[in-house]
Motif scaffolding. Sequence first.
Motif, PDB file in Angstrom:
ATOM      1  N   ALA A  66      52.365  50.549  85.755  1.00  0.00           N
ATOM      2  CA  ALA A  66      52.793  49.349  85.055  1.00  0.00           C
ATOM      3  C   ALA A  66      52.648  48.100  85.917  1.00  0.00           C
ATOM      4  O   ALA A  66      52.353  47.007  85.402  1.00  0.00           O
ATOM      5  N   MET A  67      52.844  48.220  87.222  1.00  0.00           N
ATOM      6  CA  MET A  67      52.763  47.077  88.116  1.00  0.00           C
ATOM      7  C   MET A  67      51.333  46.699  88.459  1.00  0.00           C
ATOM      8  O   MET A  67      51.056  45.555  88.837  1.00  0.00           O
ATOM      9  N   PHE A  68      50.414  47.650  88.349  1.00  0.00           N
ATOM     10  CA  PHE A  68      49.029  47.417  88.784  1.00  0.00           C
ATOM     11  C   PHE A  68      48.377  46.200  88.138  1.00  0.00           C
ATOM     12  O   PHE A  68      47.761  45.382  88.849  1.00  0.00           O
ATOM     13  N   PRO A  69      48.459  46.017  86.808  1.00  0.00           N
ATOM     14  CA  PRO A  69      47.804  44.833  86.212  1.00  0.00           C
ATOM     15  C   PRO A  69      48.367  43.520  86.748  1.00  0.00           C
ATOM     16  O   PRO A  69      47.615  42.571  86.998  1.00  0.00           O
ATOM     17  N   PHE A  70      49.702  43.445  86.909  1.00  0.00           N
ATOM     18  CA  PHE A  70      50.313  42.222  87.437  1.00  0.00           C
ATOM     19  C   PHE A  70      49.818  41.947  88.853  1.00  0.00           C
ATOM     20  O   PHE A  70      49.483  40.813  89.203  1.00  0.00           O
ATOM     21  N   ALA A  71      49.810  43.007  89.672  1.00  0.00           N
ATOM     22  CA  ALA A  71      49.381  42.837  91.063  1.00  0.00           C
ATOM     23  C   ALA A  71      47.910  42.456  91.155  1.00  0.00           C
ATOM     24  O   ALA A  71      47.528  41.589  91.948  1.00  0.00           O
ATOM     25  N   TYR A  72      47.082  43.077  90.324  1.00  0.00           N
ATOM     26  CA  TYR A  72      45.637  42.853  90.411  1.00  0.00           C
ATOM     27  C   TYR A  72      45.250  41.430  89.987  1.00  0.00           C
ATOM     28  O   TYR A  72      44.475  40.753  90.687  1.00  0.00           O
TER      29      TYR A  72
END
Length: 269
Positions: A57-63
């Motif tokens: 879930a955090m990956f898109p925000f971080a990317y």
Amino acid sequence: MKPSSLHNVYLRFKPLLLMVLAQLSYTFLYFITEASFNHGMNPHVYVTYRHIVAGIAMFPFAYFLERKIRPKLTLALFLEIFVLSLVGVTLTLNMYFASLRYTSPTFVASVVNTVAAVTFVIAVVLRLETLDLRNARGMAKVLGTLVSLAGVTIMTVYKGPAARNPGHPPIHIQRNNIIQEQWLKGSFLTIASSITWSAMYIMQAITLKRYPAQLSLTTWMCFLGAAQSAVFTVIVARKPADWRIGLNIDLWSTIYGVSWRIRQDLYCD
């Protein structure tokens, strides 16, 4: 009172309101998680699933949000994040949630409040924090630390009579004599998790100076922590049934834990 005045009051007390809401959501996390553990979910499986989903879930925000500020990940930096994940996720949370099986949400919530005090002590020992006893602020820090640690010590060695609820709670938490007798074991697990939690804050502050991308760092910690926790879980819990999760409180507690973690990271960012 005029609408503009109400808006000004809201803006003035907004940080306090957010802190209260955060603590309320944190409190509910204790109860729904313990109810899930009493339902049969393994705490180590919970930590693993929670961080797998949180990492995804955090990956898109971080990317997308940190693609311009995210530095190159070197081998030395990766090993540093690996150790940070080991301390901050694998050790801390596995001990933390396992302690819920032997103590109570009230006790765990009280002990976790000492994380700030323990962090202060570690920072002073490592000379990352300056302690000045000649002013009121330095004295307040020392006094608050002593009071906090004294309260945890009392709660660890003394367990008062149980308070009975005459009603029917929405989340039923069962206990038995075996678990009650292991209160001291759970207390040590909670205190140990608070110490590693405090160490993680200091280590994370140091890592963020070399890797100034908080969401990306959190995503790496989630994936690495999930992998480390999965290895640990395979060693201590060899039953395939422990990994099964259905449409019950086990699933809802995991989803709530993930959503709480994401809200916390996005808010801190």
